[in-house]
Design a protein around this motif. Structure first.
Motif, mmCIF file in Angstrom:
data_model
loop_
_atom_site.group_PDB
_atom_site.id
_atom_site.type_symbol
_atom_site.label_atom_id
_atom_site.label_comp_id
_atom_site.label_asym_id
_atom_site.label_seq_id
_atom_site.Cartn_x
_atom_site.Cartn_y
_atom_site.Cartn_z
ATOM 1 N N GLU A 1 -2.704 43.366 32.773
ATOM 2 C CA GLU A 1 -2.967 44.675 33.472
ATOM 3 C C GLU A 1 -3.062 45.745 32.787
ATOM 4 N N ASN A 2 -2.342 45.905 31.415
ATOM 5 C CA ASN A 2 -2.385 47.192 30.688
ATOM 6 C C ASN A 2 -2.882 47.046 29.291
ATOM 7 N N PRO A 3 -4.421 46.986 29.288
ATOM 8 C CA PRO A 3 -4.946 46.564 27.789
ATOM 9 C C PRO A 3 -4.477 47.552 26.874
ATOM 10 N N ASP A 4 -4.040 48.754 27.292
ATOM 11 C CA ASP A 4 -3.924 49.704 26.082
ATOM 12 C C ASP A 4 -2.450 49.263 25.487
ATOM 13 N N VAL A 5 -1.572 48.567 26.425
ATOM 14 C CA VAL A 5 -0.091 48.080 25.706
ATOM 15 C C VAL A 5 -0.670 46.942 25.123
ATOM 16 N N LEU A 6 -1.443 46.130 25.388
ATOM 17 C CA LEU A 6 -1.872 44.911 24.585
ATOM 18 C C LEU A 6 -2.331 45.264 23.498
ATOM 19 N N ALA A 7 -3.149 46.380 23.230
ATOM 20 C CA ALA A 7 -3.940 46.876 22.023
ATOM 21 C C ALA A 7 -2.948 47.224 21.200
ATOM 22 N N GLU A 8 -1.952 47.929 21.642
ATOM 23 C CA GLU A 8 -0.843 48.309 20.756
ATOM 24 C C GLU A 8 -0.250 47.058 19.761
ATOM 25 N N TYR A 9 -0.131 45.966 20.693
ATOM 26 C CA TYR A 9 0.731 44.916 19.843
ATOM 27 C C TYR A 9 -0.351 44.146 19.048
ATOM 28 N N HIS A 10 -1.775 44.485 19.340
ATOM 29 C CA HIS A 10 -2.872 43.731 18.655
ATOM 30 C C HIS A 10 -2.724 44.615 17.040
ATOM 31 N N ARG A 11 -2.627 45.900 17.304
ATOM 32 C CA ARG A 11 -2.479 46.824 15.961
ATOM 33 C C ARG A 11 -1.244 46.180 15.081
ATOM 34 N N LYS A 12 -0.160 46.085 15.976
ATOM 35 C CA LYS A 12 0.908 45.990 15.337
ATOM 36 C C LYS A 12 1.264 44.571 14.628
ATOM 37 N N PHE A 13 0.886 43.349 15.195
ATOM 38 C CA PHE A 13 1.077 42.122 14.733
ATOM 39 C C PHE A 13 -0.224 41.687 13.722
ATOM 40 N N LYS A 14 0.067 41.861 12.637
ATOM 41 C CA LYS A 14 -1.014 41.470 11.611
ATOM 42 C C LYS A 14 -1.192 39.971 11.299
ATOM 43 N N TYR A 15 0.070 39.474 11.356
ATOM 44 C CA TYR A 15 0.191 37.990 11.199
ATOM 45 C C TYR A 15 1.024 37.395 11.894
ATOM 46 N N MET A 16 0.527 36.107 12.689
ATOM 47 C CA MET A 16 1.256 35.422 13.687
ATOM 48 C C MET A 16 1.474 33.834 12.997
ATOM 49 N N LEU A 17 2.854 33.679 13.235
ATOM 50 C CA LEU A 17 3.103 32.243 12.930
ATOM 51 C C LEU A 17 3.592 31.330 14.014
ATOM 52 N N VAL A 18 3.563 30.323 14.403
ATOM 53 C CA VAL A 18 4.150 29.410 15.406
ATOM 54 C C VAL A 18 4.736 28.235 14.888
ATOM 55 N N ASP A 19 6.112 28.095 15.142
ATOM 56 C CA ASP A 19 6.677 26.908 14.758
ATOM 57 C C ASP A 19 6.813 25.751 15.992
ATOM 58 N N GLU A 20 6.501 24.627 15.781
ATOM 59 C CA GLU A 20 6.855 23.424 16.945
ATOM 60 C C GLU A 20 5.679 23.596 18.114
ATOM 61 N N TYR A 21 4.488 24.040 17.596
ATOM 62 C CA TYR A 21 3.506 24.319 18.395
ATOM 63 C C TYR A 21 3.252 23.402 19.516
ATOM 64 N N GLN A 22 3.559 22.069 19.283
ATOM 65 C CA GLN A 22 3.373 20.901 19.983
ATOM 66 C C GLN A 22 4.297 21.004 21.020
ATOM 67 N N ASP A 23 5.294 21.933 21.090
ATOM 68 C CA ASP A 23 6.136 21.987 22.328
ATOM 69 C C ASP A 23 5.704 23.333 23.203
ATOM 70 N N SER A 24 4.912 23.954 22.954
ATOM 71 C CA SER A 24 4.378 25.202 23.663
ATOM 72 C C SER A 24 3.885 24.601 25.038
ATOM 73 N N ASN A 25 4.087 25.428 26.061
ATOM 74 C CA ASN A 25 3.671 25.131 27.385
ATOM 75 C C ASN A 25 2.228 26.082 27.678
#
Length: 782
Positions: free
Chosen positions: A229-253
């Motif tokens: 509902e708040n694309p501007d907020v999302l965009a803020e985090y897009h700019r923020k996180f340059k790298y994303m890592l996820v552990d145990e991805y098979q357990d994500s819902n």
DNA sequence: ACAAGCACTTAGTCC
DNA sequence: AAGTGCTTGT
């Protein structure tokens, strides 16, 4: 794939200080040395989407940590620009510690944590956008159930017929699938309480907002809503996180998947710097809504993703690997990794021992542990991994008699104890005056003479004025409506809370809690009890206060306990670890004991009944996880007799025993001397076609599950039909299915005659047991 | 308002 | 075997 290895950066010297001044990092060691080619590739492929399929013990965590270190050392991102998500706090903590050995100065990775804690952090920043205040409370399962019970009562829904737990389960499933109240499929929402399911979800959410609270599912779901509902907020985090890592991805819902995808959308999919690590064979959270499909479709979601398989196992002996691999090969639909090791010596055989009962199992394991200990093995190198926590007690009791030091991980939880929850309720109410659940919990604890009728009046006033209970009470004590005694009591209580709230500004949380326990009379109450138990309670409260010492703010502490439910992690003493198979994932021990491998216990009957083949396969993966925790020795056992719900039940060894490779397993049978079920052919008995349980899919549980599924396919929402039938049986009220004077039978009390009928409650004069009042559903016509 | 007694239920895994 | 929640008695 053989990219050049960056030069080793020497530590110390002017270079380091210069780097530090620029906010940069230097390597403590040659961090790429010792990685095998696949691991190295996984570390160096920092840009673009990457899927790492890592089998058990293949150095998955090492790759993740090295990758983060690499990103920092190459100055590709600052610590706060890296989002690293794990499933457990334990994993997050371990990664933070291990990064310390690679990089200096120690980077502060503030965005490393569980999905839930990262979401909570984001939500607190933008709470007002999802109708919350940043001080919102995180409700645990217990609070959730109590809230649902209130809603059920308000809707006049019989909690006997529609248990709050069941609705909580449905809520959880919806939220795990990322469904808002409006998104719930009609069939789902009509299931519960004759079609009230959907509306209850809606009301439940409204109550949460009024309480300024969120449950676990909301942390993710509301965060997703916030982003959408708040694309501007999302965009803020897009700019923020340059790298994303996820552990145990098979357990994500699904909710976690949506959450991640929203965050990864900052760039075209093919350029997203997202690295997920997982192992489909270790997917053990299907019951929590985990979708293995998430890992299977990663390449579709992120076209051009690089896929790297890690199959070289550095942890276990060849025999252990063989046992685990052979077992997991019985599952279908795997991505198909094969673990291998270079070590020629197979090591000890995996052992399987059958014992008479669970007590003997505890005794035997205790003896073995003592023997290893005499051989110089530290207790820290040994663990007992059980399927369900009720199995733990027997071991604890045995180890106490032996004087063997042990530690329980995730057992009866510290923060779920009554006295701790009471203390927390006081703190929550201080921090969060709208927390009605906390208010209700402590308004009469210790006893103040505020009974049900008074509380009811408070609640009515609160509802009428649309204010929290504490605020309503504040107003009511100024009127004549309350009885003088209660009015005085409540007025004093309000004054105390005002005082505590005032003091919470200046006192440290641990001092505040000590003051509260003293001044509220809670400590006196425990003193007065003089029971053995109350002594323990006082100890626990002291422990609580101690554990609060490291926190500077009350809010910070409350956040911690809501999200981090593990305790005494810092215990350094030498002790055997007792824990569930689930919480053992990601850990390793020289010696691993796997007790309770009996059909029904493991694999769990409920899992098979509820989820059929999928359930059985998940249990098998759990077995795979268990075996692969062992470095040198794995010792499996099964009891012939086990007490369940206070009744002795005989059991046969787990079908998984038959799926182990005979040449890697040694069978010793301690139980046959006592008679009872005698275990036939060792691990080889799966070749014995006469065995009635030879085929996994002909067991009673499986048949039941299959029957359920058939009826489900049968047409229409099974649930509505099932419910309508059930209701027509006892429309209850006066038209009970029984008549005065009728002869009836009760399972526990035997035969008797109906002498009174009140709705669904019948008074029966039993021939042997005398006159009892019994629920209609517990008798049948005699 | 509260304690005691009774009938009935419960023990699957976690953030 | 231990715990919950309802009913009854004080």
């Amino acid at each position: 794939m053989t990219e050049p290895v960056p030069a080793y950066r020497p530590m110390g010297g002017p270079i380091t200080s210069q780097l530090q001044r620029q906010g940069k990092y230097s390597a403590k060691v040659d961090y790429l040395a010792g990685l095998n080619p696949e691991q190295r590739e996984a570390v160096l492929a920092t840009d673009g989407p990457l899927l790492v399929l890592a089998g058990a013990g293949t150095g998955k965590t090492r790759v993740l940590i090295t990758r983060i270190a690499h990103i920092l050392l190459e100055s590709r991102a600052q610590p706060w620009e890296i989002l690293a998500v794990t499933f457990t706090n334990k994993a997050a903590r371990e990664m933070k510690v291990r990064i310390d050995s690679f990089v200096k100065p120690l980077p502060e990775l503030q965005w490393m944590g569980t999905f839930h804690s990262m979401s909570a952090k984001i939500l607190r920043k933008h709470a007002e956008l999802v109708d919350l205040k940043s001080t919102f409370t995180i409700l645990d399962t217990d609070d959730q159930i109590r809230l649902i019970k209130q809603l059920l009562a308000a809707e006049n829904i019989d909690e006997k017929r529609w248990p709050a737990r069941q609705f909580a389960g449905m809520l959880d499933a919806w939220k795990n699938r990322g469904l808002q109240p409006k998104d719930v499929p009609a069939a789902d929402s009509s299931y519960y309480a004759n079609g009230k399911g959907g509306r209850l979800y809606h009301d439940y959410q409204a109550r949460l907002k009024a309480l300024n609270a969120a449950d676990f599912g909301d942390l993710l779901l509301e965060c997703i809503r916030l982003f959408r509902e708040n694309p501007d907020v999302l965009a803020e985090y897009h700019r923020k996180f340059k790298y994303m890592l996820v552990d145990e991805y098979q357990d994500s819902n699904t909710a976690q998947y949506l959450w991640l995808r929203l965050l990864a959308q900052g760039k075209p999919a093919a350029e997203a710097n997202i690295c997920v690590v997982g192992d489909d064979d270790q997917s053990i959270y299907g019951w929590r809504g985990a979708e293995v499909d998430n890992i299977l479709r990663f390449e579709t979601d992120f076209p051009g993703a690089k896929v790297i398989k890690l199959e070289r196992n550095y942890r276990s002996t060849a025999n252990i690997l063989k046992a685990a691999s052979t077992l997991i090969a019985f599952n279908e639909g795997r991505l198909g990794k094969t673990l291998f090791t270079d070590v020629a010596d197979g090591g000890d055989l995996v052992s399987f021992t059958q014992v008479y009962d669970s007590e003997e199992e505890a005794r035997t394991i205790g003896e073995e542990i003592e023997q290893f200990q005499r051989q110089g093995e530290p207790l820290n190198s040994m663990a007992i991994l059980v399927r369900a926590s009720f199995q733990m007690r027997e071991f604890e009791e045995r180890f106490i008699t032996l004087g063997l030091n042990y530690r329980v991980v995730g057992g009866p939880r510290f923060y779920e104890r009554k006295e701790i929850r009471d203390a927390l309720a006081y703190l929550r109410l201080v921090a969060q005056p709208a927390d009605d659940l906390a208010f209700e919990r402590i308004v009469n604890v210790p006893k103040r003479g505020i009974g049900d009728s008074t509380v009811k009046m408070l609640m009515e006033t609160a509802r009428g004025m649309k204010v929290p209970l504490l605020a309503a009470t504040r107003m009511l004590v100024e009127t004549e409506e309350l009885k003088p005694k209660q009015r005085t009591t409540l007025r004093a209580l309000i004054a105390q809370f005002d005082d505590w709230a005032w003091r919470s500004e200046s006192l440290k949380p641990y001092q505040l809690v000590e003051n509260i326990l003293e001044e509220s009379g809670y400590t006196d109450m425990l003193e007065a009890e003089k029971s053995v138990e109350s002594q323990g309670r006082k100890e626990n409260l002291k422990e609580l206060s101690r554990s609060m010492e490291e926190f500077d703010t009350l809010g910070g502490f409350l956040e911690h306990i809501a999200l981090v439910m593990d305790r005494d992690s810092a215990d350094a003493s030498d002790a055997v670890t007792i824990m569930t198979l689930h919480s053992a994932k990601g850990l390793e021990y020289d010696t691993v004991f796997l007790p309770g491998w009996e059909d029904g216990t493991f694999p769990s009957q409920r899992s098979m009944d509820e989820s059929g083949r999928a359930g059985l396969e998940e249990e098998r993966r759990l077995g795979y996880v268990g075996i692969t925790r062992g470095r040198k020795r794995v010792r499996i056992s099964a009891a012939q007799n086990r007490r369940i719900h206070g009744l002795w039940q005989s059991a046969i060894p787990s079908r998984f025993i038959d799926e182990l490779p005979p040449d890697a397993v040694e069978v010793t049978d301690k139980g046959s001397a006592y008679g009872g079920y005698s275990y036939g052919g060792g691990a080889a008995s799966r070749f014995n076609k006469a065995d009635p349980f030879e085929s996994v899919y002909e067991t009673p549980g499986w048949k039941r599950a299959r029957a359920n599924q058939e009826s489900r396919k049968g047409g229409g929402p099974l649930t509505i039909e099932g419910e309508l039938v059930a209701r027509s049986v006892d429309l209850g009220g006066e038209s009970s299915g029984y008549k005065l004077g009728e002869r009836v039978f009760h399972l526990k009390f035997g035969y008797g005659e109906v002498i009174q009928i009140e709705g669904n409650k019948l008074t029966i004069d039993f021939e042997k047991a005398g006159t009892k009042k019994v629920l209609e559903s517990f008798i049948r016509k005699g």
